[in-house]
Design a protein around this motif. Sequence first.
Motif, PDB file in Angstrom:
ATOM      1  N   LYS A 101     -30.363  -3.989   6.185  1.00  0.00           N
ATOM      2  CA  LYS A 101     -29.754  -3.638   4.907  1.00  0.00           C
ATOM      3  C   LYS A 101     -30.062  -2.167   4.640  1.00  0.00           C
ATOM      4  O   LYS A 101     -31.217  -1.750   4.721  1.00  0.00           O
ATOM      5  CB  LYS A 101     -30.314  -4.493   3.763  1.00  0.00           C
ATOM      6  N   LYS A 138     -36.235  -2.855  -0.097  1.00  0.00           N
ATOM      7  CA  LYS A 138     -36.297  -3.927  -1.085  1.00  0.00           C
ATOM      8  C   LYS A 138     -35.273  -5.027  -0.809  1.00  0.00           C
ATOM      9  O   LYS A 138     -35.441  -6.161  -1.277  1.00  0.00           O
ATOM     10  CB  LYS A 138     -36.077  -3.354  -2.484  1.00  0.00           C
ATOM     11  N   ALA A 139     -34.234  -4.704  -0.062  1.00  0.00           N
ATOM     12  CA  ALA A 139     -33.210  -5.702   0.260  1.00  0.00           C
ATOM     13  C   ALA A 139     -33.457  -6.382   1.596  1.00  0.00           C
ATOM     14  O   ALA A 139     -32.725  -7.295   1.974  1.00  0.00           O
ATOM     15  CB  ALA A 139     -31.832  -5.043   0.261  1.00  0.00           C
ATOM     16  N   ASP A 154     -28.173   1.513  -0.959  1.00  0.00           N
ATOM     17  CA  ASP A 154     -28.602   1.079  -2.290  1.00  0.00           C
ATOM     18  C   ASP A 154     -29.118  -0.357  -2.248  1.00  0.00           C
ATOM     19  O   ASP A 154     -28.377  -1.260  -1.849  1.00  0.00           O
ATOM     20  CB  ASP A 154     -27.420   1.187  -3.253  1.00  0.00           C
ATOM     21  N   PRO A 155     -30.371  -0.601  -2.653  1.00  0.00           N
ATOM     22  CA  PRO A 155     -30.916  -1.964  -2.626  1.00  0.00           C
ATOM     23  C   PRO A 155     -30.100  -2.943  -3.472  1.00  0.00           C
ATOM     24  O   PRO A 155     -30.053  -4.141  -3.167  1.00  0.00           O
ATOM     25  CB  PRO A 155     -32.329  -1.785  -3.196  1.00  0.00           C
ATOM     26  N   GLU A 156     -29.467  -2.438  -4.533  1.00  0.00           N
ATOM     27  CA  GLU A 156     -28.671  -3.308  -5.401  1.00  0.00           C
ATOM     28  C   GLU A 156     -27.321  -3.661  -4.763  1.00  0.00           C
ATOM     29  O   GLU A 156     -26.741  -4.709  -5.062  1.00  0.00           O
ATOM     30  CB  GLU A 156     -28.431  -2.606  -6.746  1.00  0.00           C
ATOM     31  N   ASN A 157     -26.838  -2.777  -3.925  1.00  0.00           N
ATOM     32  CA  ASN A 157     -25.559  -3.011  -3.249  1.00  0.00           C
ATOM     33  C   ASN A 157     -25.677  -2.524  -1.804  1.00  0.00           C
ATOM     34  O   ASN A 157     -25.044  -1.554  -1.404  1.00  0.00           O
ATOM     35  CB  ASN A 157     -24.433  -2.275  -3.980  1.00  0.00           C
TER      36      ASN A 157
END
Length: 399
Positions: free
Chosen positions: A166, A113-114, A169-172
Amino acid sequence: MNKVTSSSLRLDSIDVFRAVTMFLMIFVNDLWSLENVPKWLEHSKASEDAMGLSDVVFPGFLFIVGLSIPFAISNRKKKGDSNVLIIRHIAERTFALLLMGIFIVNYENIAEKAMVVSKYVWEIGMVIAFFLIWNVYPPNPERKGFYTALKVAGYLLLVGLALIYKGGDPENPSWMETHWYGILGLIGWSYLLGALTYVLTGDRLAWAIAGWLFFVLFNLASFAGTLDFLDPVRKHVWVVGSGSMPAFVMGGVVASVIYRTGRNAASNTFLVILIVFGVICLAYGFGTRPFWGISKIRATPAWVGICTGISLFAFAFLFWLVDLRKLRNWANVINPAGTATLTCYLIPYIWYAVITLAGISLPLYLRTGLVGLVKSACFSLLVILLTGAINRIGIKLKI
């Protein structure tokens, strides 16, 4: 018993052993796509005192790496290579395996997702780069510049893939990390230690056995707590698999050295020696099982002993069948897996990525139970046949 005889010629059984092991490796690696897989075929959990077929294949492959080392280094010496050149070649092969291993294990930890591209597009690009860099190009002086450009393009592609990576974690998300180096990376470290050990010991059997015992006992000492005082060092530098994986490699080295230095190597005497060593290894494995259990994930002494014993028995059988009885035509269909192993290993990565991007999925009844196992066996054979086909058109990886 250190004079190499005519038995230094390469053994056909090693290539057949490698081909059979590669067929099994692709087969067990495809089990993730199935439902209701028998437990004895799968990897056992770290908490279990158990071992499935999937836990035996990788040790067998490492054992074969060891079997090949004395013959490969001997051939280089016959061509006039010095120890310096041989060590340089060992380092180059190790670097290639580590680089591929790091990329593959980071693919497995990708945060799609990243990413700016699909993880499967990234995967395909990764394998294409490997082929560009390590393909065996024809010895054509007029096209040498073109082939060099292809290799450079492969490295640049890897750099590009690394820049857009990337993970986690997609958020971080994080950038690429070594993690556990992947299967190819573990092979690389184990090959490095086994090959350097053989460069030092050569065909001196007593020294080769001493090298083997060092890694076996290192693994045992690690579990027994004898090496706890080295914990500060362990965080930075340690023997891969706590000695287990180079132990498999050195087990293969010892088997080849016994053959190469034996007066009656091409006879049943060699078989008896292999079987005796196999029994000793099994006794060691089952003898240490009550203390730490059998576990591939934890790389316990029992796993080392039992899998080494199985590898010795398998090699003894194939030596008898292929080299003594001269029955090897049955293995012709899987021959590419024994001579183009890296190509064979990487093809499934492109296959899985392409069918996922294309939205292709087999019906559940073709992926369940016995039918599913047949499907995975057919897939393994298909990969090997495809490897042979692309080899014939000049695509074959070699490091």
